[in-house]
Write an enzyme that holds these catalytic residues in place. Structure first.
Site, PDB file in Angstrom:
ATOM      1  CE1 TYR A  16      -4.217  -1.767   0.944  1.00  0.00           C
ATOM      2  CE2 TYR A  16      -2.626  -3.259   1.936  1.00  0.00           C
ATOM      3  CZ  TYR A  16      -3.901  -2.997   1.479  1.00  0.00           C
ATOM      4  OH  TYR A  16      -4.860  -3.970   1.562  1.00  0.00           O
ATOM      5  CG  HIS A  71      -8.134   0.722  -3.658  1.00  0.00           C
ATOM      6  ND1 HIS A  71      -9.097   0.032  -2.960  1.00  0.00           N
ATOM      7  CD2 HIS A  71      -8.742   1.843  -4.136  1.00  0.00           C
ATOM      8  CE1 HIS A  71     -10.237   0.691  -3.018  1.00  0.00           C
ATOM      9  NE2 HIS A  71     -10.053   1.798  -3.718  1.00  0.00           N
ATOM     10  CE  LYS A  81      -5.215  -5.597  -3.832  1.00  0.00           C
ATOM     11  NZ  LYS A  81      -6.558  -5.161  -4.224  1.00  0.00           N
TER      12      LYS A  81
END
Length: 461
Positions: free
Chosen positions: A365, A373, A412
């Site tokens: 993070y 996020h 991600k």
């Protein structure tokens, strides 16, 4: 090998807090605070509310054992808190049903300790009897008689009506002192049998006024935590934390009582004149649940080794850095590998968290989970100079593709972190954290190759 395309971290739309500091250490000597943690059942937990606040707010280390992230657990009913918010209360408010449930838990805990039914009933009756109500905020200190009673007629066609009352009997009752023998027996709220984090030494609960008049900004106005003021010695802080764990917790229980609006007897509408009047009664919580800050092994060792702001105790014995390295490696065989990756990314400014939810070792993070996020899911592997060695997680093409798909669907990127150790590094060197100085790191970002996209790019060229 294609060049990686870096994407900026995605900021969360709603941010409810301000960023304080990347680490729980300040630039000046006056800002430094040594925190304490305890090794319990192969886990590292922080008990002191001040230490919990320091470690989580400055660096977002650990998580609450009863919360998703920040330790903000409270037994208060949110609907009751909003209902009685005008009374300026700073203790938990619960329903009568929820309180009776805790009484049953305390009863079961006492029966498991060998008390007979008669003794258990007598102990709980004395321990849960109503007490005087001394827990108002400073603004309402002179209004101890104010209440916010809700009057509800016992008929179907009558609407709810709220009215203010100044009757002190609505909240306050008798105020007996806590008897020593009763409190020692009724220790379901701080007894080792019901809370494994609490020590084995018994201590008489602190005085009501001393523990109740302290309010903690971290826990809010509806939660009584008894945090002490800043600037006190660490030993005193530890003693106060232990006494707070053994001291009783006071709660306000919303109870109902029936009263008559019309005192005339023989009235035809006598049944309609009875109303249900809600009041708050102060009682001791017979079954107290504590929330602690649980640190991962990597977070705990980073605070001890890299920052030097934490001391981990096993019982009453502080553990050295070498002892922690040895113990953590036994508890978690992959600790050395994951800590090397954790140390590397923390030093780069990332906030690593456990990546178990997405099948990886770490999540990275920017600043912290409240602000951004997670950008990367990290898999750490320890290899030699030739990228050979026994991999912790041998990935086939199918498992790698599935892991990458899972990561991409969560917005991600999958990052492979190879920790390269020299070929001449011995096991003796790996037995101490000094081996970190000789470790090199190589990062690889995994992206999915799409043939159609490749063809279109070639046609454009």
């Amino acid at each position: 090998m294609a060049e990686a395309a870096f994407h900026p971290p995605r900021r969360k739309r709603r941010v409810f807090e301000c960023y304080q500091a990347p680490f729980p250490v300040g630039p000046g000597a006056g800002d430094f605070r040594m925190c304490r943690a305890d090794m319990v059942n192969n886990c590292v937990v922080v008990r002191s509310p001040e230490d919990m606040d320091q470690l989580y707010n400055k660096g977002y280390f650990g998580k609450g054992i009863l919360s998703r992230s920040r330790p903000v657990y409270s037994i208060s009913d949110p609907s009751l808190v909003s209902k009685w918010q005008g009374a300026n209360l700073n203790v938990p408010i619960i329903t009568s049903k929820k309180y009776q449930q805790r009484v049953q838990w305390a009863k079961s805990a006492l029966q498991e300790q060998g008390f007979d039914g008669c003794s258990v009933t007598k102990i709980l009756e004395n321990y849960t009897r109503p007490l005087e109500f001394p827990f108002l905020e400073k603004g309402g200190a002179e209004q101890t008689g104010d209440s916010c009673d809700t009057v509800c007629p016992n008929t179907e066609n009558t609407e709810l009506s709220g009215q203010s009352s100044t009757d002190t009997g609505n909240i306050a009752t008798s105020s007996p002192e806590c008897q020593k023998e009763v409190c020692q027996k009724a220790y379901a709220e701080g007894d080792p049998a019901s809370d494994s984090m609490v020590g084995s030494k018994e201590q008489e609960p602190a005085d009501v006024k001393e523990t109740a008049q302290t309010s903690c900004q971290m826990h809010g106005s509806c939660m009584h935590c008894g945090c002490k003021a800043k600037g006190a010695p660490d030993r005193e802080s530890c003693n106060m934390a232990k006494s707070r764990e053994r001291a009783p917790e006071y709660v306000l229980v919303q109870e109902e009582e029936e009263s008559s609006l019309c005192p005339e007897e023989g009235s035809a509408r006598e049944q309609e004149n009875f109303v249900k009047k809600e009041k708050l009664v102060c009682r001791r919580n017979p079954f107290r649940i504590f929330e602690y800050l649980q640190l991962s092994l990597e977070e705990a060792f980073f605070l001890v080794y890299a920052l030097g702001c934490l001391t981990v105790y096993y019982g009453e014995e502080p553990l050295t850095i070498l002892k922690l390295w040895e113990i953590f490696s036994e508890v978690k065989p992959s600790f050395k590998t994951t800590y090397m990756a954790y140390h590397y990314f923390r030093s780069k400014g990332w906030v690593p968290k456990v990546g178990l939810k997405y099948g990886t070792d770490l999540l990275l993070y920017r600043k912290g989970p409240p602000f951004y996020h997670a950008s990367y899911s990290v898999i750490a592997e320890l290899v030699d100079d030739n990228f050979e060695g026994s991999l912790r997680r041998p990935l086939s093409w199918m498992s790698l593709s599935g892991l990458n798909r899972t990561t991409v669907n969560a917005s991600k990127e999958l990052l492979l972190c190879y920790l390269i150790k020299p070929s001449d590094m011995t096991e003796e060197e790996m037995a101490t954290p000094e081996c970190l100085k000789r470790i090199k790191v190589q990062e690889l970002i995994v992206t999915r190759w799409v043939s159609s996209r490749e063809r279109s790019e070639q046609d454009d060229l």
